[in-house]
Design an enzyme around this catalytic site. Structure first.
Site, mmCIF file in Angstrom:
data_model
loop_
_atom_site.group_PDB
_atom_site.id
_atom_site.type_symbol
_atom_site.label_atom_id
_atom_site.label_comp_id
_atom_site.label_asym_id
_atom_site.label_seq_id
_atom_site.Cartn_x
_atom_site.Cartn_y
_atom_site.Cartn_z
ATOM 1 C CE LYS A 105 -2.947 2.930 2.692
ATOM 2 N NZ LYS A 105 -3.554 3.328 3.936
ATOM 3 N N GLY A 166 -7.727 9.605 9.018
ATOM 4 C CA GLY A 166 -7.940 9.723 10.219
ATOM 5 C C GLY A 166 -8.823 11.101 10.617
ATOM 6 C CB ALA A 197 -7.767 7.909 4.017
ATOM 7 N N GLY A 198 -10.501 8.531 5.624
ATOM 8 C CA GLY A 198 -11.458 9.607 5.885
ATOM 9 C C GLY A 198 -12.842 9.114 6.626
#
Lengths: 273, 66
Positions: A105, A166, A197-198
């Site tokens: 990743k 985050g 993400a998020g």
């Protein structure tokens, strides 16, 4: 519904990929991973602690027969460091004989406060790692052009951020994610696009999946929930629900109502008629 | 001789190999990747790779991450 996701040569049953960071302890992490139903989990590559080596290793809490481990390059701010870390991760996973050994990743970050990707460094590292035989799952922003360039650079999967890592702000720009999906899947409908993400809560996962994303990768949304195990369960259901809704095809949004009960045979007086 | 392991200067005796160093830190049975002066040395070469004065070595593993 058993419908697998193919990422490169690896087929995965769950479209939810979860991180292993930020848990209060390893037992809680293990239970949350189990509840999430994830088959692929992400890890980071870091220095061994040479003193106080009584600390337990995460590897003692991960069932390597159950999980495919996806090592990240988190914490890298230029292509050279990301390439180094990717190779170290591959070396460790090869020793464990885990299918994740061919994966990375890729994250090349711009700065520590935003954790937004450096698009130039990301493309440079992606090209080099593909050349070195890696299957690159590439973290990027929700910029459609950057996403297209990464696919051209050979990324096995492009993984746009819903919002900053985050941040818990969910899918900040659904239109951008839709454009990325359209462009990357044009003439190549099975090309995997994973929102990374998020995610703050279950509905964020559902929204990402309803847009047509192939999967969602998240960490903090589970690990920092008040009750991570229950949130992991919620995320699992949210992912299944969003995928099913996408496949089922939603109704169009309309300005006015359309009645569910028939007008024919009503005995009431209808205003204006 | 002085070497740097994971950013810390340490003093080691003799002329050990990377495999000896990994064992010294009790990591012999663990999955660990080793970099010597920023070059990855695969595990199968640890036993034949001798450490020299001033070498910078990284011993890394997997930790929780997103």
């Amino acid at each position: 519904m058993t419908e697998t996701l193919k990422v490169g040569s690896i087929e995965i049953a769950s479209r939810l990929i979860v991180g292993t960071g930020k848990y209060g302890n390893y037992d809680l992490m293990r239970s949350a991973l189990d509840a999430s139903g994830a088959q692929v989990i992400t890890v980071a590559v870091r220095r061994e602690r040479l003193v106080d080596e009584k600390g337990r290793s995460i590897l003692d809490f991960i069932d390597l027969d159950r999980y495919t481990v996806l090592p990240n390059t988190a914490g890298c701010f230029d292509a050279a460091d990301a390439i180094r870390v990717a190779r170290l991760g591959r070396e460790i996973l090869a020793q464990m004989n885990n299918p994740g050994r061919e994966w990375v990743k890729l994250e090349v970050l711009g700065d520590r406060q935003t954790l937004l990707p450096d698009p130039v460094g990301t493309i440079e590292a992606c090209r080099a790692l593909v050349k070195d035989g890696f299957k690159v799952l590439c973290y990027t922003s929700d910029d459609p052009i950057a996403a297209m360039r990464l696919k051209e650079a050979g990324a096995t999967s492009v993984m746009p951020a819903g919002s900053p890592i985050g941040s818990g702000r969910g899918i900040a720009n659904p239109s951008a994610i839709r454009i990325i999906l359209e462009r990357l899947k044009d003439g190549d409908p099975t090309y995997p696009v994973i929102v990374d993400a998020g995610v703050g809560t279950a509905s964020d996962v559902t929204i990402a999946m309803e847009l047509g994303s192939d999967g969602v990768l998240l960490n903090t949304g589970i690990a920092h929930a008040r009750d991570p195990i229950t949130m992991a369960t919620a995320m699992r259901h949210a992912c299944l629900a969003g995928r099913a809704a996408y496949l089922a095809g939603r109704i169009p949004k309309r300005l006015y109502a359309t009645a569910s009960s028939p007008w024919e045979g009503v005995i009431s007086h209808i205003p204006g008629e | 001789m002085q070497i740097v392991v994971n950013g810390e200067e340490i003093d080691i005796a003799g002329c050990p190999t990377l495999a000896d160093l990994v064992e010294h830190f009790g990591l012999g049975s663990r999955a660990v990747a080793v970099e010597l002066n920023e070059e990855l040395i695969p595990r199968e070469r640890h036993a034949e790779t001798r450490i020299r004065k001033g070498d910078r070595i990284e011993l890394v593993t997997l930790v929780g991450g997103g």
